[in-house]
Design an enzyme around this catalytic site. Structure first.
Site, PDB file in Angstrom:
ATOM      1  N   ALA A   1      -5.486  -1.964  -0.278  1.00 55.40           N
ATOM      2  CA  ALA A   1      -4.906  -0.780  -0.916  1.00 55.40           C
ATOM      3  C   ALA A   1      -6.035   0.217  -1.156  1.00 55.40           C
ATOM      4  O   ALA A   1      -7.023  -0.103  -1.821  1.00 55.40           O
ATOM      5  CB  ALA A   1      -4.234  -1.158  -2.226  1.00 55.40           C
TER       6      ALA A   1
ATOM      7  N   VAL B   1      -9.288  -3.964  -2.706  1.00 53.62           N
ATOM      8  CA  VAL B   1      -9.499  -2.537  -2.928  1.00 53.62           C
ATOM      9  C   VAL B   1     -10.266  -1.943  -1.747  1.00 53.62           C
ATOM     10  O   VAL B   1     -11.385  -2.357  -1.440  1.00 53.62           O
ATOM     11  CB  VAL B   1     -10.269  -2.291  -4.242  1.00 53.62           C
ATOM     12  CG1 VAL B   1     -10.472  -0.788  -4.447  1.00 53.62           C
ATOM     13  CG2 VAL B   1      -9.522  -2.899  -5.414  1.00 53.62           C
ATOM     14  N   LYS B   2      -9.648  -0.974  -1.104  1.00 56.40           N
ATOM     15  CA  LYS B   2     -10.214  -0.343   0.082  1.00 56.40           C
ATOM     16  C   LYS B   2     -11.024   0.882  -0.348  1.00 56.40           C
ATOM     17  O   LYS B   2     -10.480   1.837  -0.917  1.00 56.40           O
ATOM     18  CB  LYS B   2      -9.089   0.052   1.041  1.00 56.40           C
ATOM     19  CG  LYS B   2      -9.486   0.237   2.483  1.00 56.40           C
ATOM     20  CD  LYS B   2      -8.223   0.426   3.322  1.00 56.40           C
ATOM     21  CE  LYS B   2      -8.539   0.581   4.793  1.00 56.40           C
ATOM     22  NZ  LYS B   2      -7.292   0.843   5.559  1.00 56.40           N
ATOM     23  N   VAL B   3     -12.322   0.848  -0.074  1.00 54.99           N
ATOM     24  CA  VAL B   3     -13.265   1.844  -0.577  1.00 54.99           C
ATOM     25  C   VAL B   3     -13.951   2.540   0.599  1.00 54.99           C
ATOM     26  O   VAL B   3     -14.388   1.865   1.537  1.00 54.99           O
ATOM     27  CB  VAL B   3     -14.327   1.168  -1.472  1.00 54.99           C
ATOM     28  CG1 VAL B   3     -15.328   2.187  -2.003  1.00 54.99           C
ATOM     29  CG2 VAL B   3     -13.667   0.412  -2.618  1.00 54.99           C
TER      30      VAL B   3
END
Length: 218
Positions: A60, A86-88
C-alpha cells in the site's frame, strides 16, 4: 519465486488467488484510480478488502514525500491489517522513513528503483522488498534484467535479507528471465502469469488425446 499480482481489481485478485499460486498483491495510486477508487477512506477500505482475499503481503503506497508525512501515512496503513507492506518511494526522505519503519517492525517496499545504488541503500535502511522497474528501463533502451542481475549479486555478497521484487513486468518471458536471475518476487498483470501456462504443443496434444479417447469409446 513468489508471484504477486499488480492490480487493484478485486475480480482479478480473486481469480489469481483461486489459481493457488498467488503470494501477494502490489498496488499504487494509479491502479486505484483505474478502478474508480477515490477518496482517502475508500482507498483504505479497499486495501483491507484486498488483505481479506489474499493471505500474503499487500503493498500500500504512501503519497507523502517528506519524512514526517511518510511515517504518518505508513503507520496508519500498517495498522489496517497484518498483511500490509508500506510502499515508500526511493528518495532520501523515504530511506529515512524505511529505517524508522524497520526499527518498528513495519514491513516496507521501496519502489521506483532504477539503479543498483538505490537498491543498496534501500537494503542498508532495512527495506523488506525493493522494486526495480524492468519495463520502464526497457522503455528507455536500458536492459532492466541487467539491473536485476546486478542487484542479486550485491545482495548475495553481503547477505542482505531484502527481497528483490521485480516490477513493471509486462510479459511471461520477463517472469522467466527474472526467475533465472534469482529475483525473489515478480509482480505483474494477471495475464502475464496466465500466459505461463500456454503452449501450442500442450493444446494440440490434449486435442489428440481427447480425439483418440472419443474414437475408442464411440
Amino acid at each position: 519465486m513468489k508471484f504477486f499480482i499488480d492490480t487493484a481489481n478485486l475480480a482479478e485478485i480473486k481469480e489469481a488467488n483461486d489459481l493457488g499460486i498467488l503470494d501477494g498483491v502490489t498496488t499504487n495510486p494509479s491502479l486505484m484510480a483505474k478502478e474508480g477508487i477515490t477518496g482517502a477512506q475508500n482507498i483504505l477500505d479497499h486495501y483491507v478488502t484486498i488483505c481479506n482475499i489474499v493471505d500474503g503481503p499487500v503493498s500500500a503506497e504512501v503519497i507523502s514525500t517528506d519524512f514526517e508525512g511518510i511515517v504518518r501515512e505508513g503507520e496508519a496503513l500498517a495498522a489496517l491489517h497484518k498483511n500490509i507492506v508500506v510502499k515508500v518511494p526511493m528518495i532520501l526522505e523515504g530511506i529515512k522513513a524505511i529505517k524508522h519503519f524497520s526499527s518498528k517492525g513495519i514491513k516496507t517496499n521501496c519502489t521506483l528503483i532504477f539503479s543498483a545504488g538505490q537498491a543498496l541503500i534501500a537494503a542498508k535502511a532495512g527495506a523488506t522488498f525493493i522494486s526495480p522497474f524492468l519495463g520502464r528501463l526497457d522503455d528507455i533502451s536500458s536492459n532492466g534484467l541487467d539491473l536485476i542481475a546486478q542487484i542479486r549479486g550485491i545482495y548475495d555478497n553481503y547477505a542482505f535479507d531484502t527481497e528483490i521484487l521485480a516490477a513493471s513486468v509486462r510479459h511471461p518471458m520477463h517472469i522467466i528471465h527474472c526467475a533465472e536471475l534469482g529475483s525473489d518476487v515478480a509482480t505483474c498483470p494477471l495475464k502475464a502469469i496466465k500466459a505461463l501456462a500456454n503452449h501450442p504443443l500442450t493444446d494440440s496434444g490434449l486435442a489428440k488425446f481427447l480425439a483418440d479417447y472419443e474414437k475408442g469409446n464411440s
